[in-house]
Design an enzyme around this catalytic site. Structure first.
Site, PDB file in Angstrom:
ATOM      1  N   CYS A  65       9.812 -83.939  91.714  1.00  0.00           N
ATOM      2  CA  CYS A  65       9.889 -82.866  90.697  1.00  0.00           C
ATOM      3  C   CYS A  65       8.938 -83.089  89.499  1.00  0.00           C
ATOM      4  O   CYS A  65       8.447 -82.122  88.901  1.00  0.00           O
ATOM      5  CB  CYS A  65      11.326 -82.702  90.222  1.00  0.00           C
ATOM      6  SG  CYS A  65      12.250 -84.239  90.095  1.00  0.00           S
ATOM      7  N   HIS A  85      11.452 -80.953  83.393  1.00  0.00           N
ATOM      8  CA  HIS A  85      10.757 -82.232  83.222  1.00  0.00           C
ATOM      9  C   HIS A  85       9.481 -81.974  82.418  1.00  0.00           C
ATOM     10  O   HIS A  85       8.768 -80.988  82.655  1.00  0.00           O
ATOM     11  CB  HIS A  85      10.360 -82.824  84.575  1.00  0.00           C
ATOM     12  CG  HIS A  85      11.518 -83.363  85.382  1.00  0.00           C
ATOM     13  ND1 HIS A  85      12.803 -83.481  84.897  1.00  0.00           N
ATOM     14  CD2 HIS A  85      11.563 -83.841  86.658  1.00  0.00           C
ATOM     15  CE1 HIS A  85      13.583 -84.003  85.828  1.00  0.00           C
ATOM     16  NE2 HIS A  85      12.855 -84.223  86.910  1.00  0.00           N
TER      17      HIS A  85
HETATM   18  P1  NAP Z   1      22.872 -84.416  94.909  1.00  0.00           P
HETATM   19  O1  NAP Z   1      23.268 -83.508  93.810  1.00  0.00           O
HETATM   20  O2  NAP Z   1      23.400 -85.794  94.924  1.00  0.00           O
HETATM   21  O3  NAP Z   1      23.268 -83.711  96.316  1.00  0.00           O
HETATM   22  C1  NAP Z   1      23.175 -84.362  97.559  1.00  0.00           C
HETATM   23  C2  NAP Z   1      23.594 -83.410  98.671  1.00  0.00           C
HETATM   24  O4  NAP Z   1      23.370 -84.025  99.948  1.00  0.00           O
HETATM   25  C3  NAP Z   1      25.076 -83.027  98.659  1.00  0.00           C
HETATM   26  O5  NAP Z   1      25.203 -81.689  99.103  1.00  0.00           O
HETATM   27  C4  NAP Z   1      25.679 -83.976  99.710  1.00  0.00           C
HETATM   28  O6  NAP Z   1      26.863 -83.452 100.289  1.00  0.00           O
HETATM   29  C5  NAP Z   1      24.550 -83.934 100.722  1.00  0.00           C
HETATM   30  N1  NAP Z   1      24.550 -85.017 101.705  1.00  0.00           N
HETATM   31  C6  NAP Z   1      24.639 -86.353 101.497  1.00  0.00           C
HETATM   32  N2  NAP Z   1      24.539 -87.006 102.683  1.00  0.00           N
HETATM   33  C7  NAP Z   1      24.394 -86.060 103.648  1.00  0.00           C
HETATM   34  C8  NAP Z   1      24.252 -86.100 105.062  1.00  0.00           C
HETATM   35  N3  NAP Z   1      24.261 -87.246 105.749  1.00  0.00           N
HETATM   36  N4  NAP Z   1      24.152 -84.927 105.742  1.00  0.00           N
HETATM   37  C9  NAP Z   1      24.149 -83.739 105.086  1.00  0.00           C
HETATM   38  N5  NAP Z   1      24.285 -83.639 103.737  1.00  0.00           N
HETATM   39  C10 NAP Z   1      24.405 -84.792 103.037  1.00  0.00           C
HETATM   40  O7  NAP Z   1      21.287 -84.576  94.996  1.00  0.00           O
HETATM   41  P2  NAP Z   1      20.122 -83.543  94.480  1.00  0.00           P
HETATM   42  O8  NAP Z   1      19.710 -83.836  93.082  1.00  0.00           O
HETATM   43  O9  NAP Z   1      20.520 -82.164  94.848  1.00  0.00           O
HETATM   44  O10 NAP Z   1      18.889 -84.056  95.355  1.00  0.00           O
HETATM   45  C11 NAP Z   1      18.759 -83.768  96.737  1.00  0.00           C
HETATM   46  C12 NAP Z   1      17.390 -84.261  97.209  1.00  0.00           C
HETATM   47  O11 NAP Z   1      16.381 -83.548  96.521  1.00  0.00           O
HETATM   48  C13 NAP Z   1      17.150 -85.750  96.930  1.00  0.00           C
HETATM   49  O12 NAP Z   1      16.377 -86.303  97.983  1.00  0.00           O
HETATM   50  C14 NAP Z   1      16.359 -85.729  95.638  1.00  0.00           C
HETATM   51  O13 NAP Z   1      15.542 -86.853  95.466  1.00  0.00           O
HETATM   52  C15 NAP Z   1      15.521 -84.465  95.829  1.00  0.00           C
HETATM   53  N6  NAP Z   1      15.059 -83.802  94.602  1.00  0.00           N
HETATM   54  C16 NAP Z   1      15.911 -83.543  93.586  1.00  0.00           C
HETATM   55  C17 NAP Z   1      15.424 -82.873  92.451  1.00  0.00           C
HETATM   56  C18 NAP Z   1      16.294 -82.544  91.262  1.00  0.00           C
HETATM   57  O14 NAP Z   1      15.739 -82.038  90.250  1.00  0.00           O
HETATM   58  N7  NAP Z   1      17.608 -82.766  91.283  1.00  0.00           N
HETATM   59  C19 NAP Z   1      14.096 -82.472  92.397  1.00  0.00           C
HETATM   60  C20 NAP Z   1      13.261 -82.738  93.473  1.00  0.00           C
HETATM   61  C21 NAP Z   1      13.762 -83.398  94.579  1.00  0.00           C
HETATM   62  P3  NAP Z   1      28.345 -83.832  99.731  1.00  0.00           P
HETATM   63  O15 NAP Z   1      28.616 -82.922  98.560  1.00  0.00           O
HETATM   64  O16 NAP Z   1      29.216 -83.525 100.913  1.00  0.00           O
HETATM   65  O17 NAP Z   1      28.328 -85.276  99.362  1.00  0.00           O
END
Ligand code: NAP
Length: 352
Positions: free
Chosen positions: A144, A245
Site C-alpha cells: 500500500c 499512507h
Molecule cells: P486482516 O484485516 O487481518 O484480514 C485477514 C482476512 O483473511 C480475514 O478475512 C481472515 O478471515 C482471512 N483469512 C485468514 N486466513 C485465511 C485462510 N487460510 N483462508 C481464507 N481466509 C483467511 O488483514 P488486511 O489488512 O485486510 O490484509 C489482507 C492482505 O492484504 C494482507 O496480505 C495485507 O498485507 C494486504 N494489504 C493490506 C493493506 C491494508 O491497508 N490493510 C493494504 C495492502 C495490502 P477471518 O476473519 O475468518 O480470520
C-alpha cells in the site's frame, strides 16, 4: 459485456470489507462467493465480520455464508485479501484450480512470472501471466505504501529518469488490518518500524518501474522484468492516522528539471485506465496540491473515490535535488481498489 462472477477471499478483514464496498453495484463483477478462515467458515457474513467501514454493509452480503478457499467456488475471478504467509499456498492452489486471482498479499509479488501491477504505471507487465502454465493465473498489486509512492515517481521517471530516491513513510493504522496495532502502542505515538515494509518498498518499486524484456540477453528464455536502475532507501513508520499512507520523498533526477516541468509531469500523467475509461479509474491519477499544508491523509485520501494520489510541497533539496510529500488511500488505491482496477484492465485487454 457479461458480468463476471467473483469471490472475495479474506472477505471479513480490513481489505475484504473495502472489496465488498467497492464491488457492490460494480458493472463488470458480481460477488457470488465470500471466503474467510476456519474461524468464520459456515457463519453468515454479518455474524462473522466486524464491519468497520463508515458506509453500511451492503444488504446483499449480510446473509451470505462464508466458505473456505479449498471448497468449490462459483466464480471465475478471485479477489484475495488474506495475510501473507497464508496467501502463498492458498493463492497458488486457486490458480491451479483455474481461478483468476487478483491478490493483495506480498507472497507472489516478486515471482518472476507474476505481474506486480499498477495499471497506470506498467500495464504491459500483464503479459507475464501467459507464462504461468496453470489453468488460472495470479496477478498482484503492490504494498500500500509502494503504490502511493510509485504513482508519484512514475511521471518523474518517464520525464527525467530517477537515479536515487529516499522515502520515509507515515502509515495509517488501517494498513495493519483489523484489529491491527494495539491502542497503547499507537495513541499519541509514532512506531518507527513495520516488519518487512522497507524491503517491500525498495524492491517492489524497482520491479514496477522496470522494463518487460521479451527475453533477457536476447536468448530464447521467457520474458522477464529488468528492474529499474534506481538506488532506493526506505524508512517506514506507523502513525495514529486512520486511513491514508503518506510519504516524504527525496529524489535525484537523471537530468535538470524546473519546478514547472515536474508539476506538469504529474498533472499531465495518464495511463491505460484513463485511455480505456476503466470503471474504477480516477480521471487524473496524480493531483498536485498548491497549499503549503497539503496534502493531508484525512482530508485528501478520498479524492476521486480514493483512487487518486496527492502530491505537494515540491521544493529543492540540497542533497538529492528535489523533495516532495505524497499521500493516498491505503485500503482503496493501496489495496482493494488496486486489485479491482487490475481486473478491469485484464477484462479490457481480453485477458479475462
Ligand atoms: P486482516 O484485516 O487481518 O484480514 C485477514 C482476512 O483473511 C480475514 O478475512 C481472515 O478471515 C482471512 N483469512 C485468514 N486466513 C485465511 C485462510 N487460510 N483462508 C481464507 N481466509 C483467511 O488483514 P488486511 O489488512 O485486510 O490484509 C489482507 C492482505 O492484504 C494482507 O496480505 C495485507 O498485507 C494486504 N494489504 C493490506 C493493506 C491494508 O491497508 N490493510 C493494504 C495492502 C495490502 P477471518 O476473519 O475468518 O480470520
Amino acid at each position: 459485456m457479461a458480468v463476471k462472477k467473483a469471490a472475495v477471499v479474506g472477505a471479513t478483514g480490513a481489505v475484504g470489507q473495502r472489496f465488498l464496498s467497492l464491488l457492490h453495484g460494480h458493472p463488470q463483477f458480481r460477488v457470488t462467493e465470500l471466503v474467510a478462515s476456519e474461524r468464520s467458515a459456515g457463519k453468515a457474513y454479518a455474524e462473522a465480520a466486524n464491519w468497520v467501514l463508515n458506509e453500511p454493509l451492503p444488504k446483499e452480503f449480510a446473509g451470505m455464508p462464508l466458505k473456505l478457499a479449498n471448497e468449490d467456488l462459483d466464480a471465475e475471478v478471485v479477489f484475495s485479501a488474506i495475510p501473507s504467509g497464508t496467501a502463498g499456498p492458498v493463492e497458488s492452489d486457486l490458480a491451479k484450480r483455474g481461478y483468476k486471482v487478483f491478490s493483495n498479499a506480498k507472497d507472489h509479488r516478486m515471482d518472476p512470472d507474476v505481474p506486480l501491477l499498477i495499471p497506470e504505471v506498467n500495464a504491459d507487465h500483464a503479459a507475464l501471466v501467459r507464462q504461468q502454465g496453470t489453468d488460472g493465473f495470479l496477478v498482484t498489486n503492490p504494498n500500500c505504501t509502494t503504490i502511493v509512492l510509485v504513482m508519484a515517481l512514475k511521471p518523474l521517471h518517464d520525464a527525467f529518469g530517477i537515479r536515487r530516491c529516499i522515502a520515509v513513510s507515515q502509515q495509517a493504522v488501517s494498513g495493519a488490518g483489523y484489529p491491527g496495532v494495539p491502542t497503547l502502542d499507537i495513541l499519541g505515538n509514532v512506531v518507527p518500524f513495520i516488519g518487512g515494509e522497507e524491503e517491500k518498498v525498495e524492491t517492489e518499486t524497482l520491479k514496477l518501474l522496470g522494463t518487460l524484456r521479451a527475453s533477457p540477453g536476447g536468448g530464447r528464455g521467457p520474458a522477464a522484468i529488468e528492474p529499474a536502475a534506481i538506488t532506493m532507501s526506505a524508512t517506514c513508520t506507523r502513525v495514529p492516522v486512520e486511513e491514508g499512507h503518506s510519504i516524504t520523498a527525496h529524489v535525484e533526477l537523471g537530468r535538470d528539471a524546473r519546478e514547472a516541468d515536474i508539476l506538469h509531469a504529474w498533472e499531465s500523467f495518464r495511463g491505460d485506465p484513463q485511455r480505456l475509461k476503466l470503471p474504477s479509474a480516477p480521471q487524473q491519477p496524480v493531483h498536485v496540491h498548491r497549499a503549503a499544508n497539503r496534502p493531508q491523509p484525512r482530508r485528501d485520501w478520498g479524492l476521486e473515490r480514493g483512487m487518486a494520489v496527492s502530491v505537494g510541497r515540491l521544493r529543492p533539496d540540497p542533497i538529492l535535488g528535489w523533495k516532495f510529500f505524497c499521500s493516498g488511500s491505503n485500503t482503496v488505491r493501496g489495496a482493494a481498489g488496486a486489485s479491482i482496477l487490475n481486473a478491469e484492465l485484464f477484462l479490457a485487454k481480453g485477458l479475462l
